[in-house]
Scaffold this motif. Structure first.
Motif, PDB file in Angstrom:
ATOM      1  N   ALA A 142       7.047  26.208  29.608  1.00 22.46           N
ATOM      2  CA  ALA A 142       6.697  25.548  28.329  1.00 22.46           C
ATOM      3  C   ALA A 142       7.249  26.297  27.230  1.00 22.46           C
ATOM      4  CB  ALA A 142       5.191  25.689  28.237  1.00 22.46           C
ATOM      5  N   GLY A 143       8.034  25.581  26.530  1.00 25.84           N
ATOM      6  CA  GLY A 143       8.845  26.040  25.539  1.00 25.84           C
ATOM      7  C   GLY A 143       9.931  27.069  25.953  1.00 25.84           C
ATOM      8  N   ASN A 144       9.683  28.444  25.456  1.00 25.36           N
ATOM      9  CA  ASN A 144      10.719  29.273  26.096  1.00 25.36           C
ATOM     10  C   ASN A 144       9.911  30.459  27.064  1.00 25.36           C
ATOM     11  OD1 ASN A 144      13.330  28.780  24.812  1.00 25.36           O
ATOM     12  ND2 ASN A 144      12.021  28.790  23.023  1.00 25.36           N
ATOM     13  N   THR A 145       8.695  30.097  27.371  1.00 21.52           N
ATOM     14  CA  THR A 145       7.866  30.756  28.206  1.00 21.52           C
ATOM     15  C   THR A 145       7.617  30.145  29.731  1.00 21.52           C
ATOM     16  OG1 THR A 145       6.876  31.574  26.316  1.00 21.52           O
ATOM     17  CG2 THR A 145       5.771  32.248  28.504  1.00 21.52           C
ATOM     18  N   VAL A 146       7.688  31.047  30.541  1.00 17.63           N
ATOM     19  CA  VAL A 146       7.573  30.515  32.267  1.00 17.63           C
ATOM     20  C   VAL A 146       6.095  31.310  32.314  1.00 17.63           C
ATOM     21  CG1 VAL A 146       8.296  30.191  34.300  1.00 17.63           C
ATOM     22  CG2 VAL A 146      10.190  30.593  32.530  1.00 17.63           C
ATOM     23  N   TYR A 147       5.360  30.304  32.901  1.00 20.17           N
ATOM     24  CA  TYR A 147       3.869  30.876  33.280  1.00 20.17           C
ATOM     25  C   TYR A 147       4.125  30.309  35.107  1.00 20.17           C
ATOM     26  CZ  TYR A 147       2.699  30.513  28.493  1.00 20.17           C
ATOM     27  OH  TYR A 147       2.895  30.511  27.115  1.00 20.17           O
ATOM     28  N   TYR A 148       3.474  31.681  35.512  1.00 22.42           N
ATOM     29  CA  TYR A 148       3.709  31.385  37.051  1.00 22.42           C
ATOM     30  C   TYR A 148       2.599  32.473  37.953  1.00 22.42           C
ATOM     31  CZ  TYR A 148       5.896  35.911  36.495  1.00 22.42           C
ATOM     32  OH  TYR A 148       6.330  37.140  36.146  1.00 22.42           O
ATOM     33  N   GLN A 149       2.309  32.119  38.975  1.00 20.84           N
ATOM     34  CA  GLN A 149       1.438  32.791  39.713  1.00 20.84           C
ATOM     35  C   GLN A 149       2.121  33.879  40.483  1.00 20.84           C
ATOM     36  OE1 GLN A 149       0.009  29.461  42.307  1.00 20.84           O
ATOM     37  NE2 GLN A 149      -1.975  30.156  41.686  1.00 20.84           N
ATOM     38  N   LYS A 150       1.812  35.257  40.206  1.00 25.54           N
ATOM     39  CA  LYS A 150       2.439  36.318  41.134  1.00 25.54           C
ATOM     40  C   LYS A 150       1.430  37.074  41.806  1.00 25.54           C
ATOM     41  CE  LYS A 150       4.187  40.883  39.165  1.00 25.54           C
ATOM     42  NZ  LYS A 150       4.347  41.676  38.033  1.00 25.54           N
TER      43      LYS A 150
END
Length: 333
Positions: A142-150
């Motif tokens: 989203a935009g310049n950020t990556v959201y993810y499960q770690k």
């Protein structure tokens, strides 16, 4: 005179080549409101992603390696030797999850530093950059950020990282699925304390509950939340975000689903044990059409097509949104 000009030209050429190489490796940032894929596709593995008249996809006929083709399904090309999921495309880059654990080893991948992780490459397949090199899941740009499960000692928590690999930080220390992002908010069903639908402001980190109940698989399309109501036999519902009005779309059990970005069509796998199959509902008329009987998952949509995979098989099927014909096996042209 010529003897002086040739060295100058040579130096200029070297400087130009150096400049092109240098700038090609510099991060080009996205608009803040851009999204890398639809939440419904990410719910179903993010195996297809449409961007700028191209479809980027995990090719089932080639161990899920990353490919691109035109949006009319022509001129397919391999971009990476990685088995790719959670494909996100925006601006200059493709960001995806690498899952090479089950690949047949070859000279192309035997020396890979890591068989898993999250990677960024240019849309032409060049200049790969490692964002994270161990197991990740549910990657959402989203935009310049990556959201993810770690994967952490306490389970799969949700992290965030910039596309230039800076500012990695934990977002939610809970194994929720970050599928549904829109207008600066993440919508999700809680896991540890309850299964309410929550809304998280991605800037302020303020959180509020927008629907109490027992819900799962929250996605968003055309200003509406879609989700499964676990208390009512996995019924599929939607909520209008303008007035929070909830509508039940299907009372029979659904195992997975997807909604086109414009909110026109709902695709779902009916799981009632007698008429299992992929169905399409016109969300305006509420009419249903069966596209193929059987057990399927990984429903991904583009502006013109739906793709879905046979359970426990690499066989993928395709159908057009505008056709009532039975789905056909997807084969590259």
């Amino acid at each position: 005179m010529k003897s002086k000009i040739i060295p100058i030209i040579f130096v200029l050429v070297i400087l130009i080549l150096f400049g092109v190489t240098y700038y090609s490796k510099q991060t080009v940032y996205n608009d803040d409101n851009v999204l890398g894929n639809t939440s419904g596709n990410l719910l179903n593995g993010g195996l297809f992603c449409e961007y700028d008249k191209k479809i980027y996809f995990s090719n089932p006929a080639d161990e899920g390696r990353l490919y691109v083709m035109n949006d009319d399904l022509t001129h397919s090309k391999r971009l990476s030797n990685d088995t790719a999921t959670d494909i996100n495309v925006a601006g200059k880059y493709i960001i995806y999850g690498r899952h090479n654990e089950k690949q047949i080893q070859s000279s192309d991948n035997i020396f890979s530093q890591s068989k898993t992780g999250m990677y960024r490459i240019q849309k032409n397949g060049k200049n790969m950059k490692t964002l994270f090199d161990t197991v990740v899941d549910t990657v959402n740009l989203a935009g310049n950020t990556v959201y993810y499960q770690k994967n952490t000692p306490s389970g799969f928590s949700v992290y965030q990282i910039k596309i230039d690999k800076s500012n990695e930080d934990i977002l939610i220390d809970e194994p929720i699925f970050p599928y549904a992002i829109e207008n600066g908010y993440l919508y999700y069903s809680s896991v540890n304390k309850n299964h309410y639908i929550n809304r998280l402001n991605l800037q302020s980190k303020d959180k509020d509950v927008i629907k109490e109940g027992n819900f799962a698989f929250v996605t968003i399309a055309a200003g509406q939340l879609f989700f499964l109501d676990l208390e009512n036999g996995h019924a599929l519902c939607c909520m209008d975000l303008q007035d929070n009005k909830v509508t039940t779309l299907l009372t029979e059990p659904v195992s997975t689903y997807n909604v086109t970005a414009n909110g026109a069509y709902l695709y779902y796998e009916l799981d009632n044990g007698t008429e299992n199959g992929i169905y399409r509902m016109n969300l305006n008329t509420k009419k249903n059409v069966c596209l193929k009987l059987g057990n399927f998952n990984s429903i991904n949509v583009t502006s013109e097509y739906v793709f879905f995979q046979e359970l426990d098989s690499d066989t993928t099927y395709i159908a057009s949104h505008s056709s009532n014909e039975q789905a056909k096996e997807f084969q590259l042209k």
